[in-house]
Design a protein around this motif. Structure first.
Motif, PDB file in Angstrom:
ATOM      1  N   GLN A  37      -2.780  85.458  23.392  1.00 40.48           N
ATOM      2  CA  GLN A  37      -1.955  84.107  24.062  1.00 40.48           C
ATOM      3  C   GLN A  37      -1.653  83.330  24.455  1.00 40.48           C
ATOM      4  O   GLN A  37      -2.000  82.590  24.402  1.00 40.48           O
ATOM      5  N   GLY A  42       3.625  86.251  26.332  1.00 43.24           N
ATOM      6  CA  GLY A  42       3.524  87.651  26.425  1.00 43.24           C
ATOM      7  C   GLY A  42       2.202  87.489  25.664  1.00 43.24           C
ATOM      8  O   GLY A  42       1.464  86.791  25.160  1.00 43.24           O
TER       9      GLY A  42
ATOM     10  N   CYS B  23      12.107  95.948  32.747  1.00 51.70           N
ATOM     11  CA  CYS B  23      11.481  96.347  31.596  1.00 51.70           C
ATOM     12  C   CYS B  23      12.281  96.641  30.805  1.00 51.70           C
ATOM     13  O   CYS B  23      12.650  98.217  30.775  1.00 51.70           O
ATOM     14  N   PHE B  88       3.047  92.117  33.650  1.00 48.98           N
ATOM     15  CA  PHE B  88       3.435  92.035  32.036  1.00 48.98           C
ATOM     16  C   PHE B  88       3.784  93.951  32.271  1.00 48.98           C
ATOM     17  O   PHE B  88       3.361  94.373  31.928  1.00 48.98           O
ATOM     18  N   PHE B 100       3.601  93.501  23.522  1.00 54.56           N
ATOM     19  CA  PHE B 100       4.160  93.544  25.195  1.00 54.56           C
ATOM     20  C   PHE B 100       5.934  93.119  25.678  1.00 54.56           C
ATOM     21  O   PHE B 100       6.118  91.437  24.848  1.00 54.56           O
ATOM     22  N   ALA B 102       7.074  89.455  27.608  1.00 61.11           N
ATOM     23  CA  ALA B 102       7.055  88.045  27.773  1.00 61.11           C
ATOM     24  C   ALA B 102       6.005  87.297  28.821  1.00 61.11           C
ATOM     25  O   ALA B 102       5.307  86.383  29.297  1.00 61.11           O
ATOM     26  N   GLY B 103       6.494  88.719  29.604  1.00 63.72           N
ATOM     27  CA  GLY B 103       5.438  88.760  30.920  1.00 63.72           C
ATOM     28  C   GLY B 103       6.457  87.874  32.975  1.00 63.72           C
ATOM     29  O   GLY B 103       7.215  87.480  32.011  1.00 63.72           O
TER      30      GLY B 103
END
Lengths: 115, 110
Positions: A37, A42, B23, B88, B100, B102-103
Protein backbone atom coordinates in the motif's frame (compact mmCIF):
# COMPACT_ATOMS: atom_id res chain seq x y z
CA UNK A 1 -8.64 -17.51 16.77
CA UNK A 2 -5.69 -15.33 15.69
CA UNK A 3 -6.80 -14.78 12.06
CA UNK A 4 -3.94 -13.48 9.89
CA UNK A 5 -0.70 -12.74 11.74
CA UNK A 6 2.06 -10.68 10.18
CA UNK A 7 5.55 -10.15 11.56
CA UNK A 8 7.39 -7.90 12.02
CA UNK A 9 5.16 -4.84 12.39
CA UNK A 10 7.98 -2.42 11.59
CA UNK A 11 11.31 -2.88 9.84
CA UNK A 12 14.10 -0.63 8.61
CA UNK A 13 16.48 -2.06 6.01
CA UNK A 14 19.51 -0.76 4.26
CA UNK A 15 19.57 -0.79 0.47
CA UNK A 16 20.72 -4.19 -0.76
CA UNK A 17 19.76 -6.12 2.36
CA UNK A 18 17.36 -9.05 2.14
CA UNK A 19 14.61 -10.04 4.52
CA UNK A 20 11.47 -12.11 4.87
CA UNK A 21 8.07 -10.82 5.90
CA UNK A 22 6.10 -13.52 7.64
CA UNK A 23 2.39 -14.23 7.23
CA UNK A 24 0.48 -17.01 8.97
CA UNK A 25 -3.23 -17.79 9.14
CA UNK A 26 -5.06 -20.32 11.31
CA UNK A 27 -8.39 -20.37 9.44
CA UNK A 28 -7.50 -23.12 6.98
CA UNK A 29 -7.79 -20.64 4.13
CA UNK A 30 -6.70 -21.86 0.71
CA UNK A 31 -6.05 -18.45 -0.81
CA UNK A 32 -3.31 -16.15 0.47
CA UNK A 33 -1.91 -12.98 -1.02
CA UNK A 34 0.48 -10.10 -0.46
CA UNK A 35 -0.31 -6.45 -1.18
CA UNK A 36 1.67 -3.28 -0.86
CA UNK A 37 0.00 0.00 0.00
CA UNK A 38 1.43 3.30 -1.15
CA UNK A 39 -0.21 6.72 -0.68
CA UNK A 40 -2.86 7.51 -3.30
CA UNK A 41 -2.48 4.14 -5.04
CA UNK A 42 -4.70 1.81 -3.06
CA UNK A 43 -3.37 -1.69 -2.55
CA UNK A 44 -1.48 -3.45 -5.32
CA UNK A 45 -1.14 -7.21 -5.52
CA UNK A 46 2.41 -8.56 -5.36
CA UNK A 47 1.99 -12.36 -5.32
CA UNK A 48 -0.76 -14.77 -4.46
CA UNK A 49 -1.29 -18.47 -3.80
CA UNK A 50 -4.35 -20.65 -4.31
CA UNK A 51 -2.99 -23.50 -2.20
CA UNK A 52 0.12 -25.17 -0.84
CA UNK A 53 2.76 -25.46 -3.55
CA UNK A 54 1.02 -23.05 -5.94
CA UNK A 55 1.98 -19.39 -6.34
CA UNK A 56 1.54 -16.77 -9.03
CA UNK A 57 2.51 -13.20 -9.74
CA UNK A 58 0.31 -10.20 -9.21
CA UNK A 59 0.57 -6.67 -10.52
CA UNK A 60 3.94 -5.69 -8.98
CA UNK A 61 6.04 -8.87 -8.43
CA UNK A 62 9.53 -7.60 -9.31
CA UNK A 63 11.99 -7.75 -6.42
CA UNK A 64 9.85 -10.16 -4.39
CA UNK A 65 9.72 -13.93 -4.02
CA UNK A 66 7.16 -16.14 -2.33
CA UNK A 67 6.67 -19.80 -1.52
CA UNK A 68 3.79 -21.77 -0.01
CA UNK A 69 5.04 -24.96 1.57
CA UNK A 70 2.12 -25.22 4.03
CA UNK A 71 -1.50 -24.04 4.00
CA UNK A 72 -0.84 -21.80 7.00
CA UNK A 73 2.25 -19.83 5.95
CA UNK A 74 2.99 -17.51 3.04
CA UNK A 75 6.28 -15.63 3.52
CA UNK A 76 7.32 -12.74 1.27
CA UNK A 77 11.04 -12.37 0.55
CA UNK A 78 12.73 -9.17 -0.50
CA UNK A 79 15.82 -10.25 -2.38
CA UNK A 80 17.80 -7.00 -2.42
CA UNK A 81 15.89 -4.14 -0.82
CA UNK A 82 15.54 -0.86 -2.70
CA UNK A 83 14.13 2.49 -1.51
CA UNK A 84 11.22 1.99 -3.95
CA UNK A 85 10.12 -0.92 -1.76
CA UNK A 86 9.42 1.38 1.15
CA UNK A 87 5.76 0.71 1.76
CA UNK A 88 3.19 -0.90 4.01
CA UNK A 89 2.72 -4.58 3.25
CA UNK A 90 -0.48 -6.47 3.93
CA UNK A 91 -1.12 -10.18 3.82
CA UNK A 92 -4.68 -11.33 3.11
CA UNK A 93 -6.38 -14.71 3.03
CA UNK A 94 -9.73 -16.20 2.13
CA UNK A 95 -11.40 -19.61 2.07
CA UNK A 96 -11.15 -19.84 -1.70
CA UNK A 97 -10.53 -16.79 -3.87
CA UNK A 98 -12.85 -14.44 -2.01
CA UNK A 99 -15.44 -16.95 -0.91
CA UNK A 100 -17.08 -16.66 2.46
CA UNK A 101 -19.25 -14.04 4.09
CA UNK A 102 -16.52 -11.48 4.53
CA UNK A 103 -14.33 -12.37 1.60
CA UNK A 104 -10.76 -11.59 2.52
CA UNK A 105 -9.19 -11.27 5.98
CA UNK A 106 -6.26 -8.87 6.23
CA UNK A 107 -3.30 -8.95 8.58
CA UNK A 108 -2.28 -5.90 10.60
CA UNK A 109 0.46 -4.91 8.16
CA UNK A 110 4.24 -4.50 8.10
CA UNK A 111 5.61 -1.00 7.71
CA UNK A 112 8.92 -1.27 5.83
CA UNK A 113 11.42 1.52 5.30
CA UNK A 114 14.45 1.05 3.05
CA UNK A 115 17.20 3.62 3.50
CA UNK B 1 -7.10 -5.66 -17.54
CA UNK B 2 -9.42 -4.81 -14.69
CA UNK B 3 -9.30 -1.17 -13.57
CA UNK B 4 -11.12 0.23 -10.54
CA UNK B 5 -11.75 3.95 -10.12
CA UNK B 6 -13.09 5.63 -7.03
CA UNK B 7 -14.31 9.17 -6.68
CA UNK B 8 -13.97 11.42 -4.97
CA UNK B 9 -10.50 10.69 -3.62
CA UNK B 10 -10.99 13.13 -0.77
CA UNK B 11 -14.24 14.09 0.87
CA UNK B 12 -14.73 16.61 3.64
CA UNK B 13 -18.23 16.47 5.11
CA UNK B 14 -20.15 18.24 7.78
CA UNK B 15 -21.71 16.13 10.48
CA UNK B 16 -25.32 15.30 9.70
CA UNK B 17 -24.94 15.56 5.92
CA UNK B 18 -25.35 12.82 3.32
CA UNK B 19 -22.91 11.91 0.62
CA UNK B 20 -22.03 9.13 -1.84
CA UNK B 21 -18.73 7.55 -2.86
CA UNK B 22 -18.63 6.03 -6.34
CA UNK B 23 -16.72 3.00 -7.55
CA UNK B 24 -16.48 2.25 -11.27
CA UNK B 25 -14.80 -0.82 -12.71
CA UNK B 26 -13.81 -1.67 -16.23
CA UNK B 27 -14.64 -5.35 -16.83
CA UNK B 28 -17.20 -7.90 -15.77
CA UNK B 29 -16.88 -9.02 -12.17
CA UNK B 30 -18.68 -11.45 -9.90
CA UNK B 31 -18.23 -9.65 -6.61
CA UNK B 32 -17.36 -6.28 -5.16
CA UNK B 33 -16.04 -5.40 -1.72
CA UNK B 34 -16.00 -2.29 0.42
CA UNK B 35 -13.37 -1.87 3.12
CA UNK B 36 -12.66 0.71 5.76
CA UNK B 37 -9.17 1.62 6.94
CA UNK B 38 -8.34 3.80 9.94
CA UNK B 39 -4.95 5.57 9.98
CA UNK B 40 -2.13 3.14 10.68
CA UNK B 41 -4.52 0.20 10.83
CA UNK B 42 -5.47 -2.76 8.70
CA UNK B 43 -8.49 -3.09 6.43
CA UNK B 44 -11.87 -3.90 7.90
CA UNK B 45 -14.47 -5.57 5.70
CA UNK B 46 -17.70 -3.56 5.39
CA UNK B 47 -19.70 -5.16 2.58
CA UNK B 48 -19.51 -7.95 0.04
CA UNK B 49 -21.83 -7.44 -2.94
CA UNK B 50 -22.46 -10.52 -5.04
CA UNK B 51 -25.09 -9.75 -7.64
CA UNK B 52 -26.73 -7.05 -9.71
CA UNK B 53 -29.04 -4.92 -7.63
CA UNK B 54 -27.52 -6.06 -4.34
CA UNK B 55 -27.98 -3.57 -1.53
CA UNK B 56 -26.51 -3.90 1.94
CA UNK B 57 -26.77 -1.57 4.91
CA UNK B 58 -24.92 -1.31 8.19
CA UNK B 59 -25.69 1.65 10.40
CA UNK B 60 -25.19 4.88 8.44
CA UNK B 61 -23.55 3.13 5.48
CA UNK B 62 -25.37 1.59 2.55
CA UNK B 63 -23.70 -0.06 -0.43
CA UNK B 64 -25.26 -1.00 -3.76
CA UNK B 65 -24.12 -2.71 -6.93
CA UNK B 66 -25.18 -2.21 -10.56
CA UNK B 67 -23.27 -4.77 -12.59
CA UNK B 68 -24.68 -3.54 -15.90
CA UNK B 69 -23.28 -0.06 -15.28
CA UNK B 70 -20.20 -1.56 -13.55
CA UNK B 71 -20.85 0.81 -10.68
CA UNK B 72 -21.06 0.51 -6.93
CA UNK B 73 -21.97 3.25 -4.51
CA UNK B 74 -21.34 3.69 -0.82
CA UNK B 75 -23.90 6.08 0.62
CA UNK B 76 -23.30 7.81 3.92
CA UNK B 77 -26.35 9.02 5.80
CA UNK B 78 -26.16 11.75 8.48
CA UNK B 79 -22.39 11.52 8.82
CA UNK B 80 -20.79 11.42 12.24
CA UNK B 81 -17.16 11.98 13.20
CA UNK B 82 -16.58 8.25 13.83
CA UNK B 83 -17.02 7.59 10.12
CA UNK B 84 -13.79 9.47 9.33
CA UNK B 85 -11.51 6.92 7.64
CA UNK B 86 -10.32 5.82 4.22
CA UNK B 87 -12.79 3.72 2.24
CA UNK B 88 -11.72 1.32 -0.48
CA UNK B 89 -13.70 -0.58 -3.03
CA UNK B 90 -12.18 -3.71 -4.52
CA UNK B 91 -13.31 -5.93 -7.35
CA UNK B 92 -12.53 -9.56 -8.10
CA UNK B 93 -12.53 -10.79 -11.64
CA UNK B 94 -14.51 -14.04 -11.42
CA UNK B 95 -12.71 -15.34 -8.37
CA UNK B 96 -9.32 -14.14 -9.48
CA UNK B 97 -7.12 -11.59 -7.80
CA UNK B 98 -8.61 -8.59 -6.02
CA UNK B 99 -8.05 -5.16 -7.60
CA UNK B 100 -8.43 -2.09 -5.39
CA UNK B 101 -9.46 1.45 -6.07
CA UNK B 102 -7.19 4.25 -4.87
CA UNK B 103 -9.36 4.89 -1.82
CA UNK B 104 -11.51 7.79 -0.62
CA UNK B 105 -10.31 9.73 2.40
CA UNK B 106 -13.37 10.81 4.35
CA UNK B 107 -13.17 13.56 6.97
CA UNK B 108 -16.29 14.42 8.93
CA UNK B 109 -16.20 17.82 10.57
CA UNK B 110 -18.32 18.81 13.53
Amino acid sequence: NAGVTQTPKFQVLKTGQSMTLQCAQDMNHEYMSWYRQDPGMGLRLIHYSVGAGITDQGEVPNGYNVSRSTTEDFPLRLLSAAPSQTSVYFCASSLRLGQGANGYTFGSGTRLTVV
Amino acid sequence: ELKVEQNPLFLSMQEGKNYTIYCNYSTTSDRLYWYRQDPGKSLESLFVLLSNGAVKQEGRLMASLDTKARLSTLHITAAVHDLSATYFCAVSEYGNKLVFGAGTILRVKS
